[in-house]
Design a protein around this motif. Structure first.
Motif, PDB file in Angstrom:
ATOM      1  N   VAL A 123       0.903  -1.076   0.089  1.00 44.99           N
ATOM      2  CA  VAL A 123       0.037  -0.048   0.076  1.00 44.99           C
ATOM      3  C   VAL A 123       0.882   1.372   0.059  1.00 44.99           C
ATOM      4  CG1 VAL A 123      -1.689   1.223   1.247  1.00 44.99           C
ATOM      5  CG2 VAL A 123      -1.989  -1.083   1.267  1.00 44.99           C
ATOM      6  N   LEU A 124       0.604   2.091  -0.928  1.00 40.91           N
ATOM      7  CA  LEU A 124       1.479   3.287  -0.944  1.00 40.91           C
ATOM      8  C   LEU A 124       0.492   4.546  -0.224  1.00 40.91           C
ATOM      9  CD1 LEU A 124       3.472   5.459  -1.820  1.00 40.91           C
ATOM     10  CD2 LEU A 124       2.797   5.313  -4.036  1.00 40.91           C
ATOM     11  N   PHE A 125       0.621   4.799   0.897  1.00 40.42           N
ATOM     12  CA  PHE A 125      -0.273   5.457   1.691  1.00 40.42           C
ATOM     13  C   PHE A 125       0.053   6.820   1.729  1.00 40.42           C
ATOM     14  CE2 PHE A 125      -3.506   4.698   4.933  1.00 40.42           C
ATOM     15  CZ  PHE A 125      -3.848   6.092   5.358  1.00 40.42           C
ATOM     16  N   SER A 126      -0.929   7.666   1.306  1.00 33.90           N
ATOM     17  CA  SER A 126      -0.903   9.403   1.382  1.00 33.90           C
ATOM     18  C   SER A 126      -1.714   9.644   2.499  1.00 33.90           C
ATOM     19  CB  SER A 126      -1.019   9.874   0.014  1.00 33.90           C
ATOM     20  OG  SER A 126      -0.452   9.523  -0.978  1.00 33.90           O
ATOM     21  N   HIS A 127      -0.946  10.241   3.638  1.00 33.62           N
ATOM     22  CA  HIS A 127      -1.930  10.306   4.917  1.00 33.62           C
ATOM     23  C   HIS A 127      -2.559  11.811   4.895  1.00 33.62           C
ATOM     24  CE1 HIS A 127       0.989  13.296   6.188  1.00 33.62           C
ATOM     25  NE2 HIS A 127       2.337  12.386   5.843  1.00 33.62           N
ATOM     26  N   GLY A 128      -3.283  11.845   5.874  1.00 33.93           N
ATOM     27  CA  GLY A 128      -4.261  13.073   6.175  1.00 33.93           C
ATOM     28  C   GLY A 128      -3.481  14.138   6.522  1.00 33.93           C
ATOM     29  N   ASN A 129      -4.117  15.244   7.036  1.00 36.62           N
ATOM     30  CA  ASN A 129      -3.396  16.613   7.154  1.00 36.62           C
ATOM     31  C   ASN A 129      -3.127  16.569   8.634  1.00 36.62           C
ATOM     32  OD1 ASN A 129      -2.577  19.018   6.886  1.00 36.62           O
ATOM     33  ND2 ASN A 129      -4.571  19.936   6.578  1.00 36.62           N
ATOM     34  N   ALA A 130      -2.135  17.443   9.034  1.00 38.79           N
ATOM     35  CA  ALA A 130      -1.656  17.569  10.626  1.00 38.79           C
ATOM     36  C   ALA A 130      -0.932  16.404  10.964  1.00 38.79           C
ATOM     37  CB  ALA A 130      -2.961  18.030  11.017  1.00 38.79           C
ATOM     38  N   ILE A 151       3.302  -1.659   3.951  1.00 37.96           N
ATOM     39  CA  ILE A 151       3.047  -0.309   3.769  1.00 37.96           C
ATOM     40  C   ILE A 151       4.200   0.572   3.549  1.00 37.96           C
ATOM     41  CG2 ILE A 151       1.856   1.726   5.058  1.00 37.96           C
ATOM     42  CD1 ILE A 151       0.044  -0.584   4.885  1.00 37.96           C
ATOM     43  N   PHE A 152       4.093   1.460   2.521  1.00 33.40           N
ATOM     44  CA  PHE A 152       4.814   2.389   2.017  1.00 33.40           C
ATOM     45  C   PHE A 152       4.414   3.835   2.042  1.00 33.40           C
ATOM     46  CE2 PHE A 152       7.378   5.124  -0.814  1.00 33.40           C
ATOM     47  CZ  PHE A 152       8.614   4.913  -0.608  1.00 33.40           C
ATOM     48  N   SER A 153       5.017   4.633   2.784  1.00 35.29           N
ATOM     49  CA  SER A 153       4.451   6.177   3.097  1.00 35.29           C
ATOM     50  C   SER A 153       5.410   7.168   2.850  1.00 35.29           C
ATOM     51  CB  SER A 153       3.749   6.092   4.086  1.00 35.29           C
ATOM     52  OG  SER A 153       3.115   7.361   4.185  1.00 35.29           O
ATOM     53  N   TYR A 154       5.014   8.182   2.927  1.00 38.35           N
ATOM     54  CA  TYR A 154       6.057   9.514   2.782  1.00 38.35           C
ATOM     55  C   TYR A 154       5.273  10.932   3.302  1.00 38.35           C
ATOM     56  CZ  TYR A 154       2.724  10.842  -1.089  1.00 38.35           C
ATOM     57  OH  TYR A 154       1.448  10.999  -1.705  1.00 38.35           O
ATOM     58  N   ASP A 155       6.241  11.828   3.527  1.00 39.80           N
ATOM     59  CA  ASP A 155       5.793  12.997   3.986  1.00 39.80           C
ATOM     60  C   ASP A 155       5.863  13.974   2.912  1.00 39.80           C
ATOM     61  OD1 ASP A 155       4.884  12.962   6.473  1.00 39.80           O
ATOM     62  OD2 ASP A 155       6.838  13.163   7.491  1.00 39.80           O
ATOM     63  N   TYR A 156       4.647  14.879   2.774  1.00 35.64           N
ATOM     64  CA  TYR A 156       4.691  15.696   1.895  1.00 35.64           C
ATOM     65  C   TYR A 156       5.690  16.884   2.267  1.00 35.64           C
ATOM     66  CZ  TYR A 156      -0.149  13.637   2.087  1.00 35.64           C
ATOM     67  OH  TYR A 156      -0.961  12.775   2.088  1.00 35.64           O
ATOM     68  N   SER A 157       6.060  17.714   1.162  1.00 37.91           N
ATOM     69  CA  SER A 157       7.184  18.825   1.387  1.00 37.91           C
ATOM     70  C   SER A 157       6.507  19.656   2.603  1.00 37.91           C
ATOM     71  CB  SER A 157       7.135  19.559   0.190  1.00 37.91           C
ATOM     72  OG  SER A 157       7.375  18.971  -0.937  1.00 37.91           O
ATOM     73  N   GLY A 158       7.576  20.039   3.459  1.00 32.36           N
ATOM     74  CA  GLY A 158       7.105  20.911   4.689  1.00 32.36           C
ATOM     75  C   GLY A 158       6.724  19.976   5.627  1.00 32.36           C
ATOM     76  N   TYR A 159       6.511  18.665   5.570  1.00 36.99           N
ATOM     77  CA  TYR A 159       5.942  17.951   6.547  1.00 36.99           C
ATOM     78  C   TYR A 159       7.088  16.776   7.004  1.00 36.99           C
ATOM     79  CZ  TYR A 159       1.052  18.945   5.908  1.00 36.99           C
ATOM     80  OH  TYR A 159      -0.251  19.386   5.662  1.00 36.99           O
ATOM     81  N   GLY A 160       7.214  16.546   8.500  1.00 37.86           N
ATOM     82  CA  GLY A 160       8.281  15.760   9.030  1.00 37.86           C
ATOM     83  C   GLY A 160       9.639  16.316   8.576  1.00 37.86           C
TER      84      GLY A 160
END
Length: 319
Positions: A123-130, A151-160
C-alpha cells in the motif's frame, strides 16, 4: 482543513485567486515533526548534521538510502514522545526510512514497513493533514498486519523531514518521487501496488492514479475540489480551483474503493458520493453511518471492507 471567515475566503477566491495560495490557506497544517532521521553509524560514516526533530525518546534502526548524487547514507528512525508509538523496539527496528528527491528539488522522507513478509500487495499510503510519518507509524503497522499488506508512505514537502513548502504542485511531485522509489528501490511492480489516500492525501493519490495503472485505489474521506469544500454550492470546476479530484477520477483505470463517513464535519459526505458517481471503475463503496472525518478506522466495517476488497475483489480481478 482549517476554518476561514467568509471575508477571508472571498479574498482568496476573488482577488483574483492563485491556486497555490488557495491550497496553502485551505489545506496544509504541517505539525511540528514527531521524528528524525539520524545517520546509522554502523552502516555508513555519519553526516555532520542530523535531520528532523529534537527531544528524542524512543528510537529504532531502519535501512535506507541517501538522496541521489550524494552517495549511500543509511538512516535510523528516531521518534519523539509525540509520535505516541504503540509497539515494541522490535517493530520499530523493522521500519526502514530514507530520503529521495522530487522533480521539484525537495527531499522527501519515506518509510517502508514490512508488515506481512508474504504479502502480495504493498500500500502506497498518502496520509491526512496535520500528521507526519512519526504519528502514522503505529497505525501503519496495525493496518498492514490486519489487511496482510506491506505499507510504504512518505511525507509531503514541509511535513516531517521533507524539505520545501506544502503546495499543490509539490504534492504531485512528492507522490511521484515516492512511487518511483517504491518501484526502483524495492522492485515492486504496479500490479502489486495499492494507492491509498486519506483526506488531503486523496489529492496526490487521484492525480497519480489518473496517470498510472496500479492494482487498486482506496479513497478515504476524499474531497472533490478545494472550491467545493469552501463553497458547498459550487457546481463547476473553475480554472483556479485547487485539488480538482472530480475532474481526474474518471481517468482512473484501476478498481477504486471509496470510503466516507456520513457525518463528516470536514469534507461533507456528498464529496464521496459525487466521486463515486464520476468514477467508472468504482467498486461497492463503504459509507460508514455516523462516522466523522477522523474516526472511520474505529468502525468494524472499515477493516472488514478493506479485507474483502483486497482478498476478494482484487483476487478475482487478478486471478
Amino acid at each position: 482543513m482549517n476554518g476561514l471567515s467568509v471575508s477571508e475566503l472571498c479574498c482568496l477566491f476573488c482577488c483574483p485567486p492563485c491556486p497555490s495560495r488557495i491550497a496553502a490557506k485551505l489545506a496544509f497544517l504541517p505539525p511540528e515533526p514527531t521524528y528524525a532521521l539520524l545517520p546509522d553509524l554502523e552502516a555508513a560514516p555519519a553526516p555532520s548534521v542530523a535531520l528532523g526533530a529534537s527531544g528524542l525518546r524512543s528510537r529504532g534502526s531502519g535501512g535506507g538510502g541517501g538522496v541521489g548524487g550524494g552517495g549511500e547514507v543509511r538512516w535510523k528512525l528516531h521518534l519523539t514522545e509525540r509520535a505516541e508509538f504503540q509497539y515494541t523496539q522490535r517493530e520499530l527496528d523493522g521500519i526502514e526510512v530514507f530520503l529521495t528527491r522530487s522533480s521539484r528539488g525537495n527531499k522527501v522522507g519515506c518509510m517502508y514497513i514490512r508488515c506481512a513478509p508474504s504479502a502480495r500487495f504493498t500500500v502506497l499510503f498518502s496520509h491526512g493533514n496535520a500528521v507526519d510519518l512519526g504519528q502514522m507509524s503505529s497505525f501503519y503497522i496495525g493496518l498492514g498486519t490486519r489487511i496482510n499488506c506491506n505499507i510504504f508512505s512518505y511525507d509531503y514537502s514541509g511535513y516531517g523531514v521533507s524539505t520545501g513548502k506544502p503546495s499543490e504542485k509539490n504534492l504531485y511531485a512528492d507522490i511521484d518521487a515516492a512511487w518511483q522509489a517504491l518501484r526502483t528501490r524495492y522492485g515492486i511492480s504496479p500490479e502489486n501496488i495499492i494507492l491509498y489516500g486519506q483526506s488531503i492525501g486523496t489529492v496526490p493519490t487521484v492525480d497519480l492514479a489518473s496517470r498510472y495503472e496500479c492494482a487498486a485505489v482506496v479513497l478515504h474521506s476524499p474531497l472533490t475540489s478545494g472550491m467545493r469544500v469552501a463553497f458547498p454550492d459550487t457546481k463547476k470546476t473553475y480554472c483556479f480551483d485547487a485539488f480538482p479530484n472530480i475532474e481526474k477520477v474518471s481517468k482512473i483505470t484501476s478498481p477504486v474503493l471509496i470510503i466516507h463517513g456520513t457525518e463528516d464535519e470536514v469534507i461533507d459526505f456528498s464529496h464521496g458520493l459525487a466521486l463515486y458517481e464520476r468514477c467508472p471503475k468504482a467498486v461497492e463503496p463503504l459509507w460508514v453511518e455516523g462516522a466523522g472525518h477522523n474516526d472511520i478506522e474505529l468502525y468494524s466495517q472499515y477493516l472488514e471492507r478493506l479485507r474483502r476488497f483486497i482478498g476478494q475483489d482484487l483476487a478475482t480481478q487478478h486471478a
